[in-house]
Structure formats: C-alpha cells, structure tokens
Scaffold this active site. Structure first.
Site, PDB file in Angstrom:
ATOM      1  N   SER A  67       0.819  -1.157   0.031  1.00 31.89           N
ATOM      2  CA  SER A  67      -0.077   0.091  -0.032  1.00 31.89           C
ATOM      3  C   SER A  67       0.793   1.198  -0.051  1.00 31.89           C
ATOM      4  O   SER A  67       1.880   1.329   0.163  1.00 31.89           O
ATOM      5  CB  SER A  67      -0.933   0.018   1.004  1.00 31.89           C
ATOM      6  OG  SER A  67       0.050   0.108   2.359  1.00 31.89           O
ATOM      7  N   THR A  83      -0.909   0.840  -6.683  1.00 35.58           N
ATOM      8  CA  THR A  83      -0.913   0.256  -5.219  1.00 35.58           C
ATOM      9  C   THR A  83      -2.266   0.613  -4.907  1.00 35.58           C
ATOM     10  O   THR A  83      -3.267   1.297  -5.458  1.00 35.58           O
ATOM     11  CB  THR A  83      -0.040   0.521  -4.288  1.00 35.58           C
ATOM     12  OG1 THR A  83       0.009  -0.231  -3.239  1.00 35.58           O
ATOM     13  CG2 THR A  83       0.143   1.740  -3.981  1.00 35.58           C
ATOM     14  N   TYR A  84      -2.693   0.538  -3.601  1.00 41.57           N
ATOM     15  CA  TYR A  84      -3.827   1.186  -2.941  1.00 41.57           C
ATOM     16  C   TYR A  84      -3.495   2.007  -1.822  1.00 41.57           C
ATOM     17  O   TYR A  84      -2.358   1.826  -1.028  1.00 41.57           O
ATOM     18  CB  TYR A  84      -4.870   0.091  -2.664  1.00 41.57           C
ATOM     19  CG  TYR A  84      -4.089  -0.864  -1.433  1.00 41.57           C
ATOM     20  CD1 TYR A  84      -4.473  -0.600  -0.212  1.00 41.57           C
ATOM     21  CD2 TYR A  84      -3.562  -2.019  -1.868  1.00 41.57           C
ATOM     22  CE1 TYR A  84      -4.029  -1.591   0.830  1.00 41.57           C
ATOM     23  CE2 TYR A  84      -3.011  -3.028  -0.866  1.00 41.57           C
ATOM     24  CZ  TYR A  84      -3.192  -2.679   0.409  1.00 41.57           C
ATOM     25  OH  TYR A  84      -2.700  -3.503   1.517  1.00 41.57           O
ATOM     26  N   GLY A 122       5.492  -2.444   1.187  1.00 41.83           N
ATOM     27  CA  GLY A 122       5.603  -3.875   0.785  1.00 41.83           C
ATOM     28  C   GLY A 122       6.612  -3.626  -0.419  1.00 41.83           C
ATOM     29  O   GLY A 122       7.261  -3.055  -0.623  1.00 41.83           O
ATOM     30  N   GLY A 123       6.128  -4.569  -1.684  1.00 42.58           N
ATOM     31  CA  GLY A 123       7.215  -4.786  -2.676  1.00 42.58           C
ATOM     32  C   GLY A 123       7.493  -3.415  -3.388  1.00 42.58           C
ATOM     33  O   GLY A 123       8.352  -3.005  -4.284  1.00 42.58           O
ATOM     34  N   ALA A 124       6.169  -2.506  -3.505  1.00 40.52           N
ATOM     35  CA  ALA A 124       6.489  -1.269  -4.022  1.00 40.52           C
ATOM     36  C   ALA A 124       7.501  -0.443  -3.467  1.00 40.52           C
ATOM     37  O   ALA A 124       8.237   0.728  -3.888  1.00 40.52           O
ATOM     38  CB  ALA A 124       5.080  -0.488  -4.025  1.00 40.52           C
TER      39      ALA A 124
END
Length: 126
Positions: free
Chosen positions: A25, A57-58, A73-75
C-alpha cells in the site's frame, strides 16, 4: 462511451517512509487523502518524479496532519525516502459527466503539508 479521467492528484509529495516488510500500500496523511477525495483502499498510481518509476497500489490512511507518505510492501523497492512522487487516481464516467467534471488537485510542500488545492491545470505554453 466511458472515459477515464484524472479524479485526484497529490502533486510532488515527498516520500517520508518506505516499509518493505509492511503489508502493501501507500499510507497517505489523512488530511491529504480527504482533500484529494481519495478513499482508503482505492487504487492509486504512483509516479516517482525522482527516478521515473511508475506503479500502482492502494491507498491507506496515515495519521491526520502527520505528513506521512509511506510506500509499503514490494512497491518500497521503487522509492527511497526523500523521493518526490505524484499520487493519482482515475474515475470512469460518461462523456456528459466528463464535460463538466473537474479533478481534485492537491499541492504540498517538502514536509507534505498542503499548500493549496485546485481543480484545473494551467495551459502549458512553449
């Protein structure tokens, strides 16, 4: 016909945190989230002005007035603390709706405090 128009933008926010091991996110200061008209869990596009990376993403809510812009996260691999990013969301609408629609544009300073809002972008000239 349905068109996809810019719904909201937070312009040139500074990444304050990057949490690789946090559930994915982007956490956005609640004040900015509300000013932009973004919902928690809404899909957002992130455009990293510093390195050119683009990803989706969100959005989740960070503390109101905190200035937090945390890519998680991965982002988190696409940003570093201090990078400038644009957060954008789009909405689907009919041609009639698009003819009168105006996006929510939120502008911030280096501390991610809102400086002003707008509903249009000036015409670009040479």
């Amino acid at each position: 016909m349905q068109l996809s128009l810019l719904k909201a933008k937070i312009h040139r926010a500074t990444v304050s945190h990057s949490e690789l091991n946090y559930e994915g996110s982007i956490a956005i200061d609640g004040l900015l989230l509300e000013a932009a008209g973004l919902y928690e869990f809404e899909k957002v596009h992130i455009w990293n002005v510093t390195n050119g990376a683009r990803f989706t993403t969100y959005a989740i809510r960070a503390e109101h007035g905190s200035g937090i812009i945390s890519v998680n996260g991965g982002a988190a691999r696409y940003v570093q603390v201090g990078d400038l990013v644009i957060v954008a969301a789009f909405a689907q609408m009919s041609e009639d709706e698009a003819a009168v629609f105006r996006p929510n544009l939120v502008y911030v300073n280096a501390a991610n405090a809102m400086t002003h809002t707008n509903h249009s972008i000036p015409t670009q000239v040479a």
